[in-house]
Design a protein around this motif. Structure first.
Motif, short mmCIF file in Angstrom:
data_model
loop_
_atom_site.label_atom_id
_atom_site.label_comp_id
_atom_site.label_asym_id
_atom_site.label_seq_id
_atom_site.Cartn_x
_atom_site.Cartn_y
_atom_site.Cartn_z
N VAL A 63 -2.90 -22.87 9.33
CA VAL A 63 -4.22 -23.14 10.07
C VAL A 63 -4.31 -24.02 11.56
N MET A 115 -1.54 -15.86 9.13
CA MET A 115 -2.02 -16.02 8.08
C MET A 115 -2.00 -15.82 6.44
N ALA A 191 -9.35 -15.28 7.70
CA ALA A 191 -8.74 -15.98 5.99
C ALA A 191 -9.61 -15.58 4.75
N LYS A 224 -6.32 -20.26 3.14
CA LYS A 224 -4.79 -20.04 3.15
C LYS A 224 -3.64 -20.98 2.07
#
Length: 273
Positions: A63, A115, A191, A224
Motif C-alpha cells: 500500500v 494490489m 483497492a 489489502k
C-alpha cells in the motif's frame, strides 16, 4: 465521494485522547494480535488492541509502494518487466502477478497487478523503475511514512517479504497509511476492484487478476491483504456502515479466513453502536 478522507481526520485520529470508544469495546474478543479500527467520519477510535506494538506487516507494505508510485509516476508510463523482478518474487516464495521478463505494462496495470493478487513481481518492477533502484525507492517509502506521522514504521523493501533486520510497523500507523492512500482516487479504485483484466497485446500477454480481499466487493471497498509466517495473516480494510467510513487494520490474525471474520465482527459491532 465516500472514499475521500480528509487530512483533518488523520490529524484528529493521531491524538491519544480520542480512545474512549476503543476502551469501551475492549470486551469484543478478536483473534488478531494487533488491531486498530477508526471511524473516519467522526474522528473517533472504535477498537484498539496492542495498536502501537511494532511488528512485521507483510504485503500491507505494498500500500505504501502504491502511495509512493502515485506521487511519482503517471499512470500511462510504460514499465518493462525485468528478469530480476521475476526472480525476486520467485526466490522469495511470494505471491506473483504472473509477469514475464520483457513484458511492457503501464503503471496503472502494474498497480492492479500489485494490489489485487499481491504480486511481488509487480511491486519490484515499480520500485526498481521509480527509485530509481529499489534502495532509493524504499528510502522514499520511509520518507513518506515520516511525512504521514507513522512514527513506528520502517520499510526495508517494497513488498514486505521477510529480510534480516526487517520491516516493522503498527496497526495504528497502518490505519494512517490506509486513510492517506484512500484519499487518492486511483488507489481507492484499485483497492476496491474485485477483478481486473489486461488484454493481450504486442507488449504483453493477457493477465486476469482477482482481489485476495474477499470482503471486496459488497462488504468493503478495500484495501489489502498480507501474509508471511512472521507477520501472520494481515488485513487493511475500509467500509461504510450507516453513513460512517470505518478504516481498520488487523495484524497477526490466526488464519486466512479468520482475518475476514474478525473484520466482519468489528464492522458489525461498530454499526451496532
Amino acid at each position: 465521494m465516500r472514499l475521500l478522507i480528509t487530512a483533518v481526520t488523520v490529524a484528529v485520529l493521531s491524538v491519544a485522547g480520542l480512545t474512549t470508544t476503543a476502551h469501551a469495546e475492549r470486551a469484543l474478543k478478536v483473534s488478531a494480535a494487533e488491531v486498530y479500527l477508526v471511524d473516519a467520519t467522526e474522528g473517533t477510535v472504535r477498537f484498539a488492541k496492542r495498536e502501537t506494538r511494532r511488528v512485521p506487516v507483510a504485503s500491507l507494505a505494498k500500500v505504501m509502494t502504491a502511495y509512493v508510485v502515485r506521487k511519482t509516476a503517471p499512470l500511462s508510463d510504460v514499465v518493462t518487466v525485468s528478469a530480476s523482478d521475476v526472480r525476486h518474487a520467485v526466490a522469495g516464495g511470494a505471491t506473483r502477478a504472473g509477469l514475464r521478463a520483457g513484458e511492457r505494462l503501464t503503471v496503472r496495470d502494474l498497480l492492479y497487478g500489485m494490489m489485487l493478487p499481491s504480486g511481488a513481481d509487480a511491486s519490484q518492477a515499480l520500485a526498481r523503475t521509480y527509485g530509481p533502484g529499489v534502495r532509493r525507492f524504499v528510502a522514499r517509502m520511509n520518507a513518506a511514512a515520516r511525512s504521514l506521522g507513522m512514527r513506528d514504521t520502517w520499510y526495508v523493501n517494497a513488498d514486505g517479504l521477510p529480510r534480516p533486520g526487517g520491516d516493522h510497523s503498527t496497526a495504528r500507523d497502518q490505519v494512517l497509511l490506509a486513510q492517506a492512500a484512500l484519499r487518492d482516487p486511483v488507489i481507492a479504485q484499485v483497492a476496491g476492484t474485485a477483478r481486473y483484466a489486461v488484454p493481450k497485446s504486442k507488449a504483453h500477454r493477457s493477465h486476469v487478476w482477482r482481489n485476495t480481499n474477499e470482503l471486496v466487493p459488497g462488504e468493503a471497498f478495500g484495501v489489502k491483504t498480507g501474509y508471511t509466517k512472521a507477520a501472520g495473516h494481515c488485513l487493511m480494510f475500509a467500509a461504510e456502515r450507516d453513513g460512517h467510513v470505518l478504516v481498520g487494520v488487523l495484524l497477526g490474525d490466526t488464519g486466512e479466513k479468520a482475518r475476514f471474520r474478525t473484520a466482519r465482527r468489528l464492522l458489525d459491532a461498530s454499526a451496532a453502536t
